[in-house]
Design an enzyme around this catalytic site. Sequence first.
Site, PDB file in Angstrom:
ATOM      1  N   HIS A   1      54.906  50.901  40.465  1.00 16.42           N
ATOM      2  CA  HIS A   1      54.062  51.549  39.989  1.00 16.42           C
ATOM      3  C   HIS A   1      54.559  52.619  39.116  1.00 16.42           C
ATOM      4  CE1 HIS A   1      52.051  49.332  43.077  1.00 16.42           C
ATOM      5  NE2 HIS A   1      50.898  49.689  42.339  1.00 16.42           N
TER       6      HIS A   1
ATOM      7  N   GLU B   1      42.689  42.504  35.595  1.00 17.54           N
ATOM      8  CA  GLU B   1      42.753  43.059  34.363  1.00 17.54           C
ATOM      9  C   GLU B   1      42.820  41.991  33.320  1.00 17.54           C
ATOM     10  OE1 GLU B   1      44.307  43.621  36.972  1.00 17.54           O
ATOM     11  OE2 GLU B   1      44.212  45.728  37.412  1.00 17.54           O
TER      12      GLU B   1
END
Lengths: 333, 402
Positions: A130, A61
């Site tokens: 998450h 990322e």
Amino acid sequence: MANEVLYWQALNQALDAEMAADDSVFVLGEDVGLYGGSYRVTEGLYVKYGEWRVRDTPISEGSFTGLGVGAALAGMRPVVEIMTINFSLLALDAIVNMAAKIPFMSGGQFPMPLVVRMPGGVAKQLAAQHSQRLEQMYMNVPGLRVAVPATPQDAWWQLRQAIRTDEPIVLLEHELLYFSKGMLDTDAEAPPMHRAAVRREGQDLTIVTYSRMVDLSLRAADRLAADGISAEVVDLRSLRPIDWDTCARSVEKTHYLLVVEEDSRFAGAGAEVAATLAERCFFSLDAPPARHGGLEMPTPYNATLEAASIPTVTSIEQAVRKLLEPLPQGEQR
Amino acid sequence: MSREPITMPVLSDTMSTGRLVNWLKKPGDPVKKGEVIAEVESDKAIMDVEAFEDGYLAGPLAPPDSEIPVGEVIGYLSDTEESPETASESTPSAEALATRAPSGSASTREVVTTQMSHTPSRPNPPAAPSSAPARKEALSPPAPGIQASPYARGLARELGIDLAQVAPGADGVIHGPQVVAAALRGPQPDLDAGPPYRIEPLTTMQRAVAENMSATLTTPSFRVSARLSLEPLMKAAREHEHSTTLLLAMACARAVREHPRFNAVYTPMGLAMRERVDVGIAVDIPNGLVTPVIRDAANRPLDELAEEWRILKDKVKRRRLSHEDYTGATFYLSNLGPFAVVTRFDALVPQGAAAILALGAEHQGQAEFTLSCDHRVVFGADAARFMETLAAQLRDTARLKG
């Protein structure tokens, strides 16, 4: 012409339209190409525009978001997809230190037409790591814009506006909204990207909310209407900047404010909304502004506990009643 | 040991606070389920608070003569006996001592009492006694000092309303609607222009009467007066030892039966025509009035009504009138006849009725009757015809007994 579409389809069409209109628009991220995106948002674009404009990236990322920043500096209009907002923590340097600062520190020499899309929120048993919201983190970064489309129509409008804007924008999409349905009129004229929308008119109190909680708040308002309580529901649509004028107009009419957010209350988006509206509308408020949010805890994996950790239609309804029907002194509900 | 809170009961649908008249039991007294432990005054009557289970009354108890919001704790029921000395304490140590006391030796009890009696002279009083006043304070009525929402304050400033004159909502805080209501009531007297004064708080009954009477202002009303003979009725009352007022109420009810519009009430949907004549009778009591209702006064025999009236008057005297006793009248009667100086007067048409009949003192066998009417329901000529029927009823008192 208006069609009923799914939220992800509206985003997909928005990307398609912008990529067709402007060669400098390109998409990059994990699984956006061959796989078509974790939530199908980039479906079909790889075939149509090829691997140069729909770039699959490694699981990195920080690197690929930084690549987006560099591309934007070089005159491209990159749309970075981060698989979930939870992984964007790895890209904070690119987003916060670079994208949000470079236009300012360069005295405006370098515009930053970067869009970072990321799903977030509590979905279905994805566990604590998450299931985060984290929107308040990006709200606190001057130089960024944060948009939170709650409907397919807004997803279509706001993604296209984000791509065409020269400022860095974080587009927060809720994981449970991707497969929600709504009307999409691709010809309708878009309101400004940060303009809040009054989703339901009411007289008795203002519910300010955003993202998935808009739908829940509207359903709570339906139930309350059966009891003669008329709730006005304001969808913020944008968390940075916030359209205070629309919010204040509503609070000045109803005199009561409830902020509903999925994220935990402490130092959250609701805190900002409640504080600023208390400042702006102090003499219009007939009770302290109230916030209704998720519990102060990491999201549990257990489905029952997970559901109990965030607002529901029923809990929103109860929060409204608590705000509007104060109990005699000393009594607790 | 477990303690269950006793709360201020809701005794009528309009009651938001109640006045605790007195406790009939002391802390530590054993009580049976259903036994009366306290008396509470609602809008209009004194009612009993009953124990909801067997146990012992335990403090802290709300002080008598205090105004307390419904639902607020006024005392406790404990399943174990607490000695009166410790009953008002709330710290764990005091409670621990109290629980041990019944089963423990006499010396344990001794410890408790000595500790208590020596407390004042000690330089550092233990925490237990000092916490008692704090508990008591939480139970007493809110301190003077106005709590109002920002909106209420803003409104009050704009509308020129003095918040000190505004009654707060159920939560003790003045909100917007209360300020608006105060503004609609019109200007308040400028007390500062006159001599020094003190505020005598309204009793729950005075407040209820004030609200009911203000509500009558929206009724467009007119009055029709007549001088009618009262001689036959008073003679009948004397002979049979009946109340003049009761016979008057019966005469009224029979007149209403012949003019059913006087038994109606105006609603936006139409006139509610009631099937039974229930006469509310204004009764003078200290600091106010109540209107006990005689049901079906037009059709029931005199003896039965006389007994009902006797019971109602007794309840009024003992201030035990229940909500059902004084609500729901379809016609009202107000008799100032016992005051010989009063020649005539008129009354306000209460909410829920179309008319009220007022009469002054009898003079040479006659009295002045004034019928106040809701003009949305009846008209002047209706009132005149009603008076004619009433006159006939009063002349023919023999029919009342039938």
